[in-house]
Design a protein around this motif. Structure first.
Motif, PDB file in Angstrom:
ATOM      1  N   ALA A   1     164.217 -15.666  61.492  1.00 14.31           N
ATOM      2  CA  ALA A   1     162.750 -15.652  62.117  1.00 14.31           C
ATOM      3  C   ALA A   1     161.578 -15.554  60.950  1.00 14.31           C
ATOM      4  CB  ALA A   1     162.301 -14.531  62.828  1.00 14.31           C
ATOM      5  N   GLU A   2     160.644 -16.104  61.076  1.00 16.89           N
ATOM      6  CA  GLU A   2     159.457 -16.089  60.096  1.00 16.89           C
ATOM      7  C   GLU A   2     158.564 -14.844  60.271  1.00 16.89           C
ATOM      8  OE1 GLU A   2     157.061 -19.454  60.699  1.00 16.89           O
ATOM      9  OE2 GLU A   2     158.792 -20.904  60.202  1.00 16.89           O
ATOM     10  N   ASP A   3     158.362 -14.531  61.488  1.00 16.13           N
ATOM     11  CA  ASP A   3     157.695 -13.219  61.786  1.00 16.13           C
ATOM     12  C   ASP A   3     158.707 -11.882  62.192  1.00 16.13           C
ATOM     13  OD1 ASP A   3     156.471 -11.190  63.040  1.00 16.13           O
ATOM     14  OD2 ASP A   3     154.710 -12.441  63.923  1.00 16.13           O
ATOM     15  N   LYS A   4     159.101 -11.094  61.337  1.00 21.80           N
ATOM     16  CA  LYS A   4     159.984 -10.211  61.328  1.00 21.80           C
ATOM     17  C   LYS A   4     159.385  -9.086  62.530  1.00 21.80           C
ATOM     18  CE  LYS A   4     163.550 -11.568  59.027  1.00 21.80           C
ATOM     19  NZ  LYS A   4     163.175 -12.854  58.892  1.00 21.80           N
TER      20      LYS A   4
ATOM     21  N   VAL B   1     168.427  -2.645  56.753  1.00 22.15           N
ATOM     22  CA  VAL B   1     169.485  -1.845  57.102  1.00 22.15           C
ATOM     23  C   VAL B   1     168.764  -0.436  57.866  1.00 22.15           C
ATOM     24  CG1 VAL B   1     170.774   0.016  55.947  1.00 22.15           C
ATOM     25  CG2 VAL B   1     171.151  -2.506  55.195  1.00 22.15           C
ATOM     26  N   GLU B   2     167.400  -0.133  57.449  1.00 25.39           N
ATOM     27  CA  GLU B   2     166.665   0.881  57.853  1.00 25.39           C
ATOM     28  C   GLU B   2     166.558   0.607  59.456  1.00 25.39           C
ATOM     29  OE1 GLU B   2     162.466   3.410  57.594  1.00 25.39           O
ATOM     30  OE2 GLU B   2     163.040   1.684  56.219  1.00 25.39           O
ATOM     31  N   GLU B   3     166.111  -0.423  59.775  1.00 26.83           N
ATOM     32  CA  GLU B   3     165.992  -0.609  61.465  1.00 26.83           C
ATOM     33  C   GLU B   3     167.177  -0.812  61.972  1.00 26.83           C
ATOM     34  OE1 GLU B   3     163.411  -0.627  62.902  1.00 26.83           O
ATOM     35  OE2 GLU B   3     161.564  -0.794  61.379  1.00 26.83           O
TER      36      GLU B   3
ATOM     37  N   VAL C   1     169.866   0.975  61.436  1.00 26.86           N
ATOM     38  CA  VAL C   1     170.181   2.408  61.583  1.00 26.86           C
ATOM     39  C   VAL C   1     169.413   2.902  62.923  1.00 26.86           C
ATOM     40  CG1 VAL C   1     170.430   4.750  60.617  1.00 26.86           C
ATOM     41  CG2 VAL C   1     171.120   2.702  59.289  1.00 26.86           C
ATOM     42  N   LYS C   2     168.346   2.463  62.741  1.00 29.34           N
ATOM     43  CA  LYS C   2     167.187   3.215  63.963  1.00 29.34           C
ATOM     44  C   LYS C   2     167.724   2.356  65.266  1.00 29.34           C
ATOM     45  CE  LYS C   2     162.896   3.547  61.364  1.00 29.34           C
ATOM     46  NZ  LYS C   2     161.634   3.101  61.093  1.00 29.34           N
ATOM     47  N   GLU C   3     168.151   1.123  65.290  1.00 28.88           N
ATOM     48  CA  GLU C   3     168.370   0.590  66.417  1.00 28.88           C
ATOM     49  C   GLU C   3     169.855   1.101  67.012  1.00 28.88           C
ATOM     50  OE1 GLU C   3     167.588  -2.159  69.640  1.00 28.88           O
ATOM     51  OE2 GLU C   3     166.547  -0.658  68.309  1.00 28.88           O
ATOM     52  N   ILE C   4     170.769   1.467  66.046  1.00 28.54           N
ATOM     53  CA  ILE C   4     172.114   1.922  66.291  1.00 28.54           C
ATOM     54  C   ILE C   4     171.788   3.289  67.336  1.00 28.54           C
ATOM     55  CG2 ILE C   4     174.288   2.890  65.579  1.00 28.54           C
ATOM     56  CD1 ILE C   4     174.046   0.936  63.369  1.00 28.54           C
ATOM     57  N   TYR C   5     171.070   4.208  66.514  1.00 26.33           N
ATOM     58  CA  TYR C   5     170.968   5.432  67.433  1.00 26.33           C
ATOM     59  C   TYR C   5     170.146   5.339  68.820  1.00 26.33           C
ATOM     60  CZ  TYR C   5     172.763   8.014  63.251  1.00 26.33           C
ATOM     61  OH  TYR C   5     173.836   8.631  62.462  1.00 26.33           O
ATOM     62  N   ARG C   6     169.069   4.338  68.586  1.00 18.66           N
ATOM     63  CA  ARG C   6     168.377   4.128  69.954  1.00 18.66           C
ATOM     64  C   ARG C   6     169.159   3.626  70.960  1.00 18.66           C
ATOM     65  NH1 ARG C   6     164.983   0.616  72.975  1.00 18.66           N
ATOM     66  NH2 ARG C   6     165.971  -1.137  72.045  1.00 18.66           N
TER      67      ARG C   6
ATOM     68  N   VAL D   1     174.509   1.717  57.879  1.00 22.29           N
ATOM     69  CA  VAL D   1     174.905   1.129  58.973  1.00 22.29           C
ATOM     70  C   VAL D   1     176.232   1.688  59.417  1.00 22.29           C
ATOM     71  CG1 VAL D   1     175.440  -0.875  60.371  1.00 22.29           C
ATOM     72  CG2 VAL D   1     173.491  -0.774  59.033  1.00 22.29           C
ATOM     73  N   PHE D   2     177.192   1.661  58.557  1.00 22.46           N
ATOM     74  CA  PHE D   2     178.451   2.062  59.018  1.00 22.46           C
ATOM     75  C   PHE D   2     178.537   3.490  59.091  1.00 22.46           C
ATOM     76  CE2 PHE D   2     180.135  -1.637  55.943  1.00 22.46           C
ATOM     77  CZ  PHE D   2     179.949  -2.570  56.780  1.00 22.46           C
ATOM     78  N   SER D   3     177.936   4.187  58.514  1.00 23.59           N
ATOM     79  CA  SER D   3     177.724   5.785  58.821  1.00 23.59           C
ATOM     80  C   SER D   3     177.106   5.940  60.150  1.00 23.59           C
ATOM     81  CB  SER D   3     177.192   6.634  57.687  1.00 23.59           C
ATOM     82  OG  SER D   3     177.616   6.237  56.311  1.00 23.59           O
ATOM     83  N   ALA D   4     176.083   5.318  60.476  1.00 22.04           N
ATOM     84  CA  ALA D   4     175.548   5.533  62.022  1.00 22.04           C
ATOM     85  C   ALA D   4     176.690   5.098  63.147  1.00 22.04           C
ATOM     86  CB  ALA D   4     174.292   4.715  61.860  1.00 22.04           C
ATOM     87  N   CYS D   5     177.526   4.037  62.560  1.00 27.64           N
ATOM     88  CA  CYS D   5     178.576   3.745  63.500  1.00 27.64           C
ATOM     89  C   CYS D   5     179.486   4.859  63.800  1.00 27.64           C
ATOM     90  CB  CYS D   5     179.324   2.404  63.164  1.00 27.64           C
ATOM     91  SG  CYS D   5     178.203   0.948  63.374  1.00 27.64           S
TER      92      CYS D   5
END
Length: 394
Positions: free
Chosen positions: A137-140, A177-179, A181-186, A217-221
């Motif tokens: 995507a162009e617009d993240k 990666v930051e987002e 991790v947030k999405e994994i927890y959410r 990411v792997f740590s959040a998993c």
């Protein structure tokens, strides 16, 4: 009878077709034009010619996805459940070309009943199996909202309609990666049970498994107990041999993507740094696993001393703790199940794709396991999946 009535058949790899308003129902108004939506567009019509070849027969008014002005023409992605192999060919280009179970969760459960399947995990279609459409995507900001919209739909509508039958899987905003991790927890808080992830990030322009890029990411998993599903083809690099080769070559070789992923992961630092992490080799088959493990162990024994790979743990030991093979039809793999590892095998139905045996999945599994002890059948068709996905019987 090896597949007894008390054994639930759980598919760890099916697919859903997104309904036309999935994103327009969830995105802010300012993003509705650029966000994913269905439009009608005149497209070439391909048909089967009398000799079995494909020929052009004019045009048809098709329903297609548009996103940021780009056209994604095949809404059905091989949604051919219920058709004979002789009828396979052009992808469905209108919702009316598919059976409702492709895009309607209530109809999906009815189709599962017909097929003898108790529960199923479904991958996306329009966003691709690991959501990599949004990586482009162009617009993240819009892309992140679109990832969240798919996840919310899958958890809150698709799976919530039959929570004991439909298992929640989510995708990630892979560019951050930051987002991620947030999405994994959410999504874990909302009930996510699996995450779709590229089998090989490198061809997508992302850092590989041999870097520390994905460690958060792997740590959040690990922290949430959610496995990563690496469906073949999610790297965007199909195993084709030549431009002139028929698609049959690619289809026959797609399991090689899972072989590459297995070697890549087992010789990487991933499992040494993340001892609780689990990966599922979605739609990769299992018959090749004993040979690959033997080959990797021999490679490790002879070549580890001069390479930057772990010196103390054999690849096969890592496989038994971290990787799970998933099969649709694999008689050779079933015969060699102990060399794979009974605890490392799950079944998948692939509905509504062309490898699916719908509406005869339960019969096909039964026939393939006539000589397998009941406890091993039960483990492969149900118990492994329930444990791995934290999806107990209710």
């Amino acid at each position: 009878m090896p597949l007894q009535s008390h054994m639930h058949l759980i598919s760890t790899d099916d697919h859903l077709i997104e309904h036309p308003k999935l994103w327009s129902d969830r995105l802010p108004k300012k993003f509705l034009d650029a966000g994913p939506r269905i439009i009608e567009k005149v497209m070439p019509r391909s048909v089967h010619a009398g000799d079995g070849a494909r020929g052009d027969a004019g045009t048809k008014l098709a329903e297609v996805w548009t996103y940021e002005g780009r056209i994604y023409p095949y809404i059905g992605l091989n949604a051919v459940a219920g058709k004979k192999p002789e009828e396979f060919g052009a992808e469905p280009t209108r919702y009316e070309d598919m059976i409702p179970g492709c895009y309607d969760p209530a109809a999906r459960v009815l189709d599962m009943d017909i097929d003898g399947v108790q529960a199923t995990l479904s991958f996306p279609s329009f966003p691709r199996f690991a959501g990599t459409v949004f990586l482009e995507a162009e617009d993240k900001e819009l892309a992140l909202l679109s990832v969240k919209a798919w996840n919310d739909y899958h958890i809150d509508e698709w799976c919530a309609s039959a929570p004991d039958r439909l298992i929640p899987l989510v995708i990630l905003p892979l560019w951050s990666v930051e987002e991620c991790v947030k999405e994994i927890y959410r999504t874990a808080a909302k009930g996510a049970k699996a995450i779709s992830f590229p089998e090989n990030p490198s061809p997508l322009g992302l850092p590989s498994f041999h870097t520390n890029h994905w460690d958060p990411v792997f740590s959040a998993c690990e922290d949430t107990g959610i496995p990563l599903c690496v469906h073949f083809g999610t790297s965007g690099k199909a195993p084709i041999t030549a431009p002139e080769a028929p698609m049959a070559v690619m289809t026959a070789l797609f399991g090689c993507n899972s072989m590459y992923a297995t070697a890549d992961l087992l010789f990487s630092p991933v499992f040494h740094n993340h001892p609780k992490l689990k990966f599922m080799l979605s739609e990769g088959g299992i018959g090749w696993i004993p040979y690959m493990l033997e080959r990797m162990d021999l490679t490790w024994e002879k070549h580890r001393f001069y390479q930057n790979i772990n010196q103390t743990v054999r690849p096969s030991e890592l496989f038994s703790k971290h990787l799970f093979g998933c099969f649709i039809e694999d008689d050779f793999g079933i015969k060699n199940r102990h060399a794979v590892g009974i605890g490392n095998i799950t079944w998948e139905g692939d509905y509504p794709h062309s490898d699916s045996n719908w509406p005869n999945s339960r019969k096909r599994v039964h026939d393939s396991m006539l000589h397998v002890p009941d406890d091993e059948v039960h483990q492969m068709v149900e118990l492994n999946a329930r444990a791995l996905l934290n999806f107990p019987r209710t």
